[in-house]
Design an enzyme around this catalytic site. Structure first.
Site, PDB file in Angstrom:
ATOM      1  N   GLY C 202       2.785  -1.560   0.215  1.00  0.00           N
ATOM      2  CA  GLY C 202       2.708  -2.814  -0.529  1.00  0.00           C
ATOM      3  C   GLY C 202       3.916  -3.707  -0.383  1.00  0.00           C
ATOM      4  O   GLY C 202       4.626  -3.661   0.599  1.00  0.00           O
ATOM      5  N   LEU C 228      -5.528  -1.597   3.074  1.00  0.00           N
ATOM      6  CA  LEU C 228      -4.191  -2.117   3.387  1.00  0.00           C
ATOM      7  C   LEU C 228      -3.147  -0.997   3.466  1.00  0.00           C
ATOM      8  O   LEU C 228      -3.086  -0.132   2.606  1.00  0.00           O
ATOM      9  CB  LEU C 228      -3.785  -3.111   2.289  1.00  0.00           C
ATOM     10  CG  LEU C 228      -2.983  -4.319   2.786  1.00  0.00           C
ATOM     11  CD1 LEU C 228      -3.805  -5.147   3.749  1.00  0.00           C
ATOM     12  CD2 LEU C 228      -2.505  -5.151   1.619  1.00  0.00           C
ATOM     13  N   ASP C 229      -2.305  -1.042   4.487  1.00  0.00           N
ATOM     14  CA  ASP C 229      -1.221  -0.071   4.667  1.00  0.00           C
ATOM     15  C   ASP C 229      -1.735   1.354   4.825  1.00  0.00           C
ATOM     16  O   ASP C 229      -0.989   2.317   4.631  1.00  0.00           O
ATOM     17  CB  ASP C 229      -0.218  -0.103   3.499  1.00  0.00           C
ATOM     18  CG  ASP C 229       0.407  -1.467   3.335  1.00  0.00           C
ATOM     19  OD1 ASP C 229       0.318  -2.266   4.283  1.00  0.00           O
ATOM     20  OD2 ASP C 229       0.985  -1.726   2.279  1.00  0.00           O
ATOM     21  N   GLU C 230      -3.020   1.506   5.158  1.00  0.00           N
ATOM     22  CA  GLU C 230      -3.577   2.848   5.331  1.00  0.00           C
ATOM     23  C   GLU C 230      -4.119   3.048   6.741  1.00  0.00           C
ATOM     24  O   GLU C 230      -4.742   4.061   7.026  1.00  0.00           O
ATOM     25  CB  GLU C 230      -4.695   3.097   4.305  1.00  0.00           C
ATOM     26  CG  GLU C 230      -4.219   3.310   2.894  1.00  0.00           C
ATOM     27  CD  GLU C 230      -3.493   4.629   2.706  1.00  0.00           C
ATOM     28  OE1 GLU C 230      -3.622   5.533   3.544  1.00  0.00           O
ATOM     29  OE2 GLU C 230      -2.755   4.739   1.697  1.00  0.00           O
TER      30      GLU C 230
END
Lengths: 286, 286, 286, 286
Positions: C202, C228-230
Site C-alpha cells: 500500500g 493490488l500489490d499481490e
C-alpha cells in the site's frame, strides 16, 4: 534559521579532543547533530567529524573558537559550511555511465554538496557524452597527442583555476597523469577502478577476471596517487558472476558496480566523511 | 521407489548432446528432475549435469545406455547414485571453525552426500579439535617434522587408501603439499583461502588487507594445484569492513566468510555441480 | 549468419519434453546455446527455455517442427526471434529515476530486446521527464480527472494499439487500473513496488518502514494483477538501513534499489526468462 | 593496566551532553576509545555510547562523576565494566543451529561479553541438544503441559533468579510467554524470527514465503514484547531464493540467516550498542 556546518579534525591522539571541540560548539550556542571519531592507535593519529548547526551570526565566533581549540591541541581542522557546495570538475573518456549517473544524482538532489563546474574529456563532446545531457555545464575537449601530456596538464590546470575546481572526479577517464600533477591534487582527485583492488591492477581488469575464473567482480573508488592503482581506497563493492558470463557480461555488470561505488565515494568525500591516513582512508558511514 | 542419480558429462562442443542423453534417460523410464549445461565456445568444450530418478531395476540399463551414448559422442561421463555418499577426509590445523561447521551441517542433514571418514591434523587432537565434537570419526595426527614431508604424505596416502577417501577437504590446513601429491588429488582436493583471490595471495592475507586499507575482505574455495593460491576457484564471497576493524576483527569476520564459502564449495562438489575447465571451473547453481 | 531465437515451453509435467524439443532444434541444424527447465511437482507443471541459433533459411522449418512437437506433447510454446525487439510502453508519474535508468540502459545497449515506443504520464512532459532526455520517443499526457478512469484507460488502449505496444512497464506510475484493464494486460504489465513485499503493502512504504524500525528496505518488481500489490513477483532486492536514516534517506536509498530491480525484471521478461505460474513466477537466471 | 568500560546514556535531546560526559571521562584520566551518538529529533530523545578505558583505581571516581553529570542533565545512564560478562540464559526447542552457533562463537572468543549460565528447553536434553556439546552449562527441561504455562514461567523465573540471568536469548524457542512475563524481561529478551518482518508474521513463515513466491527470505532478531512478532527489531538479513527452492531448501538457507542474525544481535546487545526507542531500536554499528 540555523546554518549547517561540518567540522573535521585530524591530529595526534590525545585525550580531550571531543570534549574541547564539542565545548566550542556549545559555547557558540551550536547544536551537534552527528559526531564520528576514530583513534588510530597504530599511527597515534586521531580523526573526528562533527556535523552541527549554528546561527549565522555565530558562525565567525565558531570559526575563531575552533581556531583557538585547534591551536591549543595542535590539531589540523577544517570548518565547511554546508550551504557552499564543492566546485567539482568531472573527467571522462568514452564510457559515460559514471558521468551520467553523477549528473542524474546531482539533478535529483542526491548530491547537494556537489557543484559541477565542467566536464573534461580526451574525446570530443559527441563521443564523450553521446548519451548524457550536459545542460549548462561547460565541456572541455583535451585531445591526446603524442608527447602532449605536459601541455594537456597545463590546459587542465587552467580549466581548474578558471572554474575554481576544488575536486576532480575521474569518471572512467583513461589517461595517466604525471607524478607532479598527481601530487598537486592529492586528496582531491577521485578515480574509479574496474576491479576489487588489489586484484586485477592495470589494464583490462574484466578480461583478467574472466581468465582467472573468479566468482565475483568489483570496483574500487580511490584517491589518485603517483603509484597507479595503489591510491588510498575510499569505497569498494562487488557482484557475483558465473562461468557463463562473457567479458561483455562482466563489462555490463561492472557498469552498475562502478557507478554506485563512485557515487558513494564522491558523496562521502563531499560530506567530509573521508580522511587520508597515509596510504589508507578513514571513512565515517552516513 | 525410484532412485536418484546425477549424470555429469564433459566433451567437445557439438549439437545433440542433451537430446542424446535425455533420450537415454527417457528410454530407461527415468524422470529428469534438473538439467544444466554450459557450452564454452572459447575452449570448444561442453559441460552438462542431469539429475534424474530411475527405478532401481533400471539403473544398470541406464548405465549401459549412457556408456553407449558417451562412446558415440566421444564424451567423458559419470553416473553417480545419490544414495552412495562421497567418502571425505577433512584436514585441519589449529583453527577449527571450518571443520566444526562442516560436521554440524553434516549432522544436521545439510550435506547428505558427504560421509566423513576421518579428520587429519598436524596438531594433536586436543589442539586441532578443542571445540569440535568428532564422535565416531577417526582422528589422525600427522606431526610436522623437518624434512618429513615425504613421509607425512606417504602416511596421508595410507590414510586415504584405508579409509577409501574420495575427497580431501582442507579446512584451514596450513601445510603445503608436494607437486606430486597435488597432481594425484587433482580435482578432488578443496582448499579454503582467506582472501578474495587473486588479491592477497600467500601468508597473512588479513594483515595484508589491513595494511592496504581495502573496504572488503573475502574468502575463496578452490581446487588445490601445484601453483599455490592459483587453483581453479569454486566459490568466493566477501563482507564489508571499515577503517576501525583491527586485524583481530578481520579474523573474526573472516571466519564467517570462510566457513560458508567452504561449505558451499563442498556441497556443490558433492552434488556434481563443479567441473574443472583447465584452470577455471564451471559451477551450476543449486 | 545464424539467427538467435528463444523457445519457451509450458506444459503438464511429463518425461521426454527436453528430448523432443532439443531433437527438433537439432533436426533443423540449429545450435542450442542455453537451456533451463523447471519441473513444478506441486502443480504438475513444466517450464522450459531454450536459447538457440539457426540459419535464417531454417527458421520456418524450426517453427513447424516446434508446432508439431508442442501439439504432440500438449504444450504451450513460443518462438521468439532475438532480432525483433519487444515494443515497450513506459508509464511514469513524477519520479523519473526508473524511466531515466531504463532509457539509459537501452541507449547503452544493455536492453537490446526493448524498443521504447512511447512514454505515458499523468503529468505533463515538463513534470514527468524534467531530468530525462526522451529524444524521439513519443510522450503522451493522460491527465487524471475525477471519474475519468474509463476514458483514460480507453486512451491508453488507443496508444497501445497505435504504437503496437507488447509490454507495459510501470516505472513509478502511481495510478490504479481497473480490474478489466489489468486482466487484459495479464503477464505483460510490470510494476515496481517500493518495498520487499509482502512487507509494507500500500501507500507510503518508506514511512511505514521508518515507523516499524526495520533494518532493511527493498523493492519488488511484479506483474500487475487486480489484487493490488499481490501480483506474481519477478525480482526483489534490499539494502540495509539504520536508525539514523530519515524518510528522505530511505527514499534516496530506495531509488537505487527500485531502478536496479525494475531493470532486471524488464531484462528477464524480455529475454523470455519469466513464466507465470499461477500467482508466482518461474525466473531462469541469466 | 587500564580497564575497559562502556558508558551508555539516554536522555532528552539537549546540547552539551557529549561535552559533559567526555569531560567526566577525561577528568578521571580516562581514554575515550569510541563514541557513537544519535539524536532522535522526532522523539526529542538522545542516545550515546562511549567506550573508554580508565585505571582500576579511578573506576569508582568515574562512576561518581557520571552519576553527577547524569543527575545534572536528567539523563538515564549505565556504566558497564567490560571484564564482567553478562549472565545469559539460552532457550531452545528442537532446532539447535542457533544454540550451537552461539556456543561455538562463545568458545571461540567471539562473544567475550556473554557468560552462558544455562540452557532451557521444552524438550529433553537428547532432543533439544542432539548435535550440541553443552559441556558444563546446566540444562533445564521445562516440558509443556496443557494449562501449565503459569507454572512453567514460575520455574523459568526460578532458574533465572538462581543463575542470575541478565539476558534471555530465545534461540528458536517455540513457546509463547504470558504478557506479564514479557513485560518483566523487557529489553533483555531477544528472539529470532524466521522472516524479514513485517513480512510473514506468525506460523510457518517459510511455507508462507514459498506460497507467495518471494525472491528472498530473511530473519529478524528482535526484543520480545507482548505483541507477538512486533517487538523492536535489532537486526535483519536476507538471502536470495528461486522458484526451484522447496520449503526444505528455504529451511536450510534460513538456518544460515537465522544463526548469523541472532549472533549479531546478541553481540550488539552485549556490547551496549542497542537502545530501546519505544517500539524501535537504535543500534550503533561495530
Amino acid at each position: 534559521m540555523a546554518q549547517a556546518a561540518i567540522i573535521t579534525v585530524k591530529c595526534q591522539s590525545r585525550p580531550g579532543i571531543i570534549a574541547a571541540f564539542s565545548q566550542a560548539v556549545v559555547e557558540c550556542d551550536g547544536d551537534i547533530k552527528d559526531i564520528n571519531q576514530f583513534n588510530d592507535r597504530m599511527q597515534d593519529r586521531y580523526f573526528m567529524r562533527m556535523a552541527c548547526t549554528v546561527r549565522p551570526e555565530h558562525m565567525s565566533l565558531l570559526s575563531r573558537r575552533l581556531e583557538s581549540v585547534a591551536g591549543r591541541l595542535g590539531a589540523y581542522h577544517h570548518l565547511r559550511e554546508r550551504q557552499r557546495p564543492v566546485r567539482t570538475l568531472i573527467m571522462t573518456s568514452r564510457f559515460d555511465h559514471c558521468l551520467n549517473d553523477l549528473l542524474y544524482r546531482w539533478r535529483n538532489g542526491e548530491l547537494p554538496m556537489m557543484q559541477p563546474v565542467g566536464v573534461v574529456s580526451n574525446h570530443p563532446l559527441s563521443v564523450a557524452c553521446s548519451r548524457v545531457h550536459l545542460g549548462d555545464i561547460p565541456f572541455h575537449h583535451l585531445p591526446v597527442t603524442e608527447d602532449g601530456r605536459a601541455e594537456r596538464e597545463e590546459a587542465l590546470r587552467g580549466i581548474m583555476e578558471e572554474s575554481g575546481a576544488e575536486l576532480l572526479v575521474l569518471a572512467r577517464y583513461m589517461q595517466v597523469f604525471s607524478d607532479r600533477f598527481v601530487r598537486d591534487v592529492e586528496g582531491r582527485c577521485i578515480n574509479i577502478h574496474r576491479s576489487f583492488l588489489p586484484g586485477f591492477r592495470g589494464q583490462e581488469p574484466y578480461r583478467q577476471a574472466s581468465l582467472r575464473g573468479v566468482k565475483l567482480i568489483g570496483a574500487t573508488a580511490h584517491y589518485v596517487t603517483a603509484d597507479l592503482d595503489e591510491g588510498p581506497i575510499i569505497e569498494q563493492d562487488i557482484e557475483p558472476i558465473t562461468h557463463s558470463d562473457t567479458i561483455e557480461d562482466l563489462v555490463r555488470k561492472g557498469r552498475d558496480i562502478e557507478r554506485r561505488v563512485l557515487a558513494r565515494a564522491v558523496r562521502y568525500h563531499l560530506d567530509g566523511r573521508v580522511f587520508l591516513n597515509d596510504d589508507r582512508t578513514v571513512v565515517f558511514p552516513d
